[in-house]
Design a protein around this motif. Structure first.
Motif, PDB file in Angstrom:
ATOM      1  N   ALA B 104      -2.725  -1.061  12.139  1.00  0.00           N
ATOM      2  CA  ALA B 104      -3.833  -1.113  11.173  1.00  0.00           C
ATOM      3  C   ALA B 104      -3.487  -2.051  10.030  1.00  0.00           C
ATOM      4  CB  ALA B 104      -4.101   0.288  10.631  1.00  0.00           C
ATOM      5  N   ASP B 105      -4.498  -2.753   9.513  1.00  0.00           N
ATOM      6  CA  ASP B 105      -4.281  -3.640   8.359  1.00  0.00           C
ATOM      7  C   ASP B 105      -4.101  -2.829   7.072  1.00  0.00           C
ATOM      8  OD1 ASP B 105      -4.548  -5.811   9.988  1.00  0.00           O
ATOM      9  OD2 ASP B 105      -6.637  -6.225   9.437  1.00  0.00           O
ATOM     10  N   ALA B 106      -4.808  -1.704   6.986  1.00  0.00           N
ATOM     11  CA  ALA B 106      -4.743  -0.902   5.761  1.00  0.00           C
ATOM     12  C   ALA B 106      -4.970   0.566   6.095  1.00  0.00           C
ATOM     13  CB  ALA B 106      -5.802  -1.373   4.758  1.00  0.00           C
ATOM     14  N   ILE B 107      -4.510   1.410   5.181  1.00  0.00           N
ATOM     15  CA  ILE B 107      -4.678   2.859   5.360  1.00  0.00           C
ATOM     16  C   ILE B 107      -5.437   3.395   4.152  1.00  0.00           C
ATOM     17  CG2 ILE B 107      -3.492   5.071   5.682  1.00  0.00           C
ATOM     18  CD1 ILE B 107      -1.075   3.503   6.686  1.00  0.00           C
ATOM     19  N   LEU B 108      -6.418   4.240   4.407  1.00  0.00           N
ATOM     20  CA  LEU B 108      -7.163   4.865   3.315  1.00  0.00           C
ATOM     21  C   LEU B 108      -6.756   6.334   3.204  1.00  0.00           C
ATOM     22  CD1 LEU B 108      -9.376   4.748   1.122  1.00  0.00           C
ATOM     23  CD2 LEU B 108     -11.035   5.363   2.888  1.00  0.00           C
ATOM     24  N   TYR B 109      -6.239   6.666   2.015  1.00  0.00           N
ATOM     25  CA  TYR B 109      -5.844   8.050   1.733  1.00  0.00           C
ATOM     26  C   TYR B 109      -6.883   8.660   0.806  1.00  0.00           C
ATOM     27  CZ  TYR B 109      -1.199   6.475   3.273  1.00  0.00           C
ATOM     28  OH  TYR B 109      -0.144   5.964   3.985  1.00  0.00           O
ATOM     29  N   VAL B 110      -7.352   9.832   1.140  1.00  0.00           N
ATOM     30  CA  VAL B 110      -8.308  10.509   0.265  1.00  0.00           C
ATOM     31  C   VAL B 110      -7.762  11.880  -0.097  1.00  0.00           C
ATOM     32  CG1 VAL B 110     -10.666  11.358  -0.013  1.00  0.00           C
ATOM     33  CG2 VAL B 110     -10.232   9.340   1.412  1.00  0.00           C
ATOM     34  N   THR B 111      -7.775  12.161  -1.397  1.00  0.00           N
ATOM     35  CA  THR B 111      -7.414  13.498  -1.872  1.00  0.00           C
ATOM     36  C   THR B 111      -8.670  14.123  -2.467  1.00  0.00           C
ATOM     37  OG1 THR B 111      -5.176  12.765  -2.348  1.00  0.00           O
ATOM     38  CG2 THR B 111      -5.901  14.783  -3.438  1.00  0.00           C
ATOM     39  N   ILE B 112      -8.954  15.322  -2.019  1.00  0.00           N
ATOM     40  CA  ILE B 112     -10.128  16.031  -2.547  1.00  0.00           C
ATOM     41  C   ILE B 112      -9.633  16.927  -3.673  1.00  0.00           C
ATOM     42  CG2 ILE B 112     -12.056  17.553  -1.980  1.00  0.00           C
ATOM     43  CD1 ILE B 112     -11.376  16.829   1.027  1.00  0.00           C
ATOM     44  N   ASN B 113     -10.008  16.573  -4.882  1.00  0.00           N
ATOM     45  CA  ASN B 113      -9.517  17.331  -6.027  1.00  0.00           C
ATOM     46  C   ASN B 113     -10.469  18.429  -6.464  1.00  0.00           C
ATOM     47  OD1 ASN B 113      -6.997  16.092  -6.460  1.00  0.00           O
ATOM     48  ND2 ASN B 113      -8.026  14.305  -7.350  1.00  0.00           N
ATOM     49  N   ARG B 114     -11.726  18.289  -6.100  1.00  0.00           N
ATOM     50  CA  ARG B 114     -12.683  19.301  -6.530  1.00  0.00           C
ATOM     51  C   ARG B 114     -13.844  19.352  -5.562  1.00  0.00           C
ATOM     52  NH1 ARG B 114     -15.706  19.464 -12.399  1.00  0.00           N
ATOM     53  NH2 ARG B 114     -16.757  21.435 -12.028  1.00  0.00           N
ATOM     54  N   TRP B 115     -14.281  20.534  -5.271  1.00  0.00           N
ATOM     55  CA  TRP B 115     -15.435  20.713  -4.385  1.00  0.00           C
ATOM     56  C   TRP B 115     -16.072  22.040  -4.783  1.00  0.00           C
ATOM     57  CZ3 TRP B 115     -16.558  17.388  -0.103  1.00  0.00           C
ATOM     58  CH2 TRP B 115     -17.677  17.788   0.648  1.00  0.00           C
ATOM     59  N   ASP B 116     -16.935  21.970  -5.763  1.00  0.00           N
ATOM     60  CA  ASP B 116     -17.505  23.193  -6.314  1.00  0.00           C
ATOM     61  C   ASP B 116     -18.988  23.260  -6.071  1.00  0.00           C
ATOM     62  OD1 ASP B 116     -15.177  24.015  -7.422  1.00  0.00           O
ATOM     63  OD2 ASP B 116     -15.585  23.183  -9.410  1.00  0.00           O
TER      64      ASP B 116
END
Lengths: 124, 171
Positions: B104-116
């Motif tokens: 892969a050329d790039a990696i996308l990291y996602v952190t979910i900090n809030r889900w209310d």
């Protein structure tokens, strides 16, 4: 399905109102909602497999380009339901459609073929 | 209700949301990734469903921007075969190693900090906060963004569409 259509309509209407019409490159056939349903209830992965099969057939009939990843996702569902040959066929299609996927697809195909070979050589 | 969150995420990613602050995109432009690996998220909320939403929702808007997005469920299986099940563990791996595994050329990291979802009598207010981080195949961070999105649906599900649009326009 119907609600997803509604969702898409809403999204595109909103995009237009927002002044940035986003033409869509691909027809996804409900991919994200099928995947989400499958994560929520693994029994629904079978519905996703059937849904992707039907969608890919539909894309072929109407000569539309399949979205990136769709062939491979179907291949993975085949693999997880025990059809290694069908998985390899789909991974091959993904690789041929998307050069960016070649490294990963080649590695997966190689591993699966090796696995099948070991299986067939194993004493019965 | 959660559908609207999808739309918000999609709208944000497709760039339909006005962004007042111009970010420095030179690192991203220099790396010019063509393929992006979206890995399973880190979930810092109590909503067990949130990671499933995010992972199944992200590929479409990103691919619609023209990138090759690695099939997320296939990628999840590959990672599991490598013994990587948890988002936390995946995010700890050296990006270059992951990029090489997938080419892969790039990696996308996602952190979910809030889900209310706050239920206030007849209305619901949904607030989500995500942290995005994109890293190129050599391990350099090429983009990051924290995003807070809020949505207040009408409780009457049959008549929500217009409200969704109106809410979207405020962003």
């Amino acid at each position: 399905m119907r609600s997803l259509g509604k969702l898409a309509m809403t999204a595109s209407a909103a995009a237009m109102l927002g002044g940035c019409a986003a033409p869509s490159l691909y027809n996804w056939g409900g991919y994200e909602s099928m995947l989400y349903a499958g994560y929520k209830d693994p029994a629904k992965m079978e519905a996703m497999r059937l849904g992707l099969e039907a969608h890919i057939a539909d894309l072929e009939n109407t000569r539309q380009k399949a979205p990136p990843g769709i062939y491979a996702e179907l291949g993975t569902l085949y693999l997880q339901s025990g059809s290694s040959d069908k998985a390899v066929a789909m991974y091959t299609r993904e690789r041929n459609a998307w050069p960016e996927s070649k490294g990963l697809m080649d590695a997966m195909i190689r591993n699966l073929e090796k696995r099948e070979q070991i299986k067939s050589e194993a004493p019965k | 209700m959660k559908k609207a969150v999808w739309i918000l995420i999609a709208a944000f990613l497709t760039g339909c949301v006005a962004q007042p602050v111009k970010k420095d995109m030179s690192a991203f432009q220099a790396a010019a990734p063509r393929s992006i690996l979206v890995v399973p998220t880190v979930n810092k909320t109590l909503d067990v469903d949130a990671p499933n939403y995010v992972l199944s929702t992200l590929p479409v808007p990103l691919a619609e921007k023209g990138y090759y997005i690695f099939p997320v469920n296939t990628a999840k299986m590959v990672l599991e075969q490598e013994g990587l099940y948890e988002g936390e563990r995946i995010h700890e791996q050296a990006p270059a190693t992951l990029a090489k595994l997938f080419d892969a050329d790039a990696i996308l990291y996602v952190t979910i900090n809030r889900w209310d979802a706050q239920y206030i009598l007849i209305t619901t207010k949904v607030t989500v906060e995500f942290e995005y981080r994109m890293v190129s195949r050599d391990g350099t961070e090429i983009w990051s963004e924290s995003k807070r999105m809020q949505w207040q649906p009408d409780s009457n599900s049959s008549g929500t569409n217009q409200n969704i649009e109106l809410n979207l326009l405020r962003y």
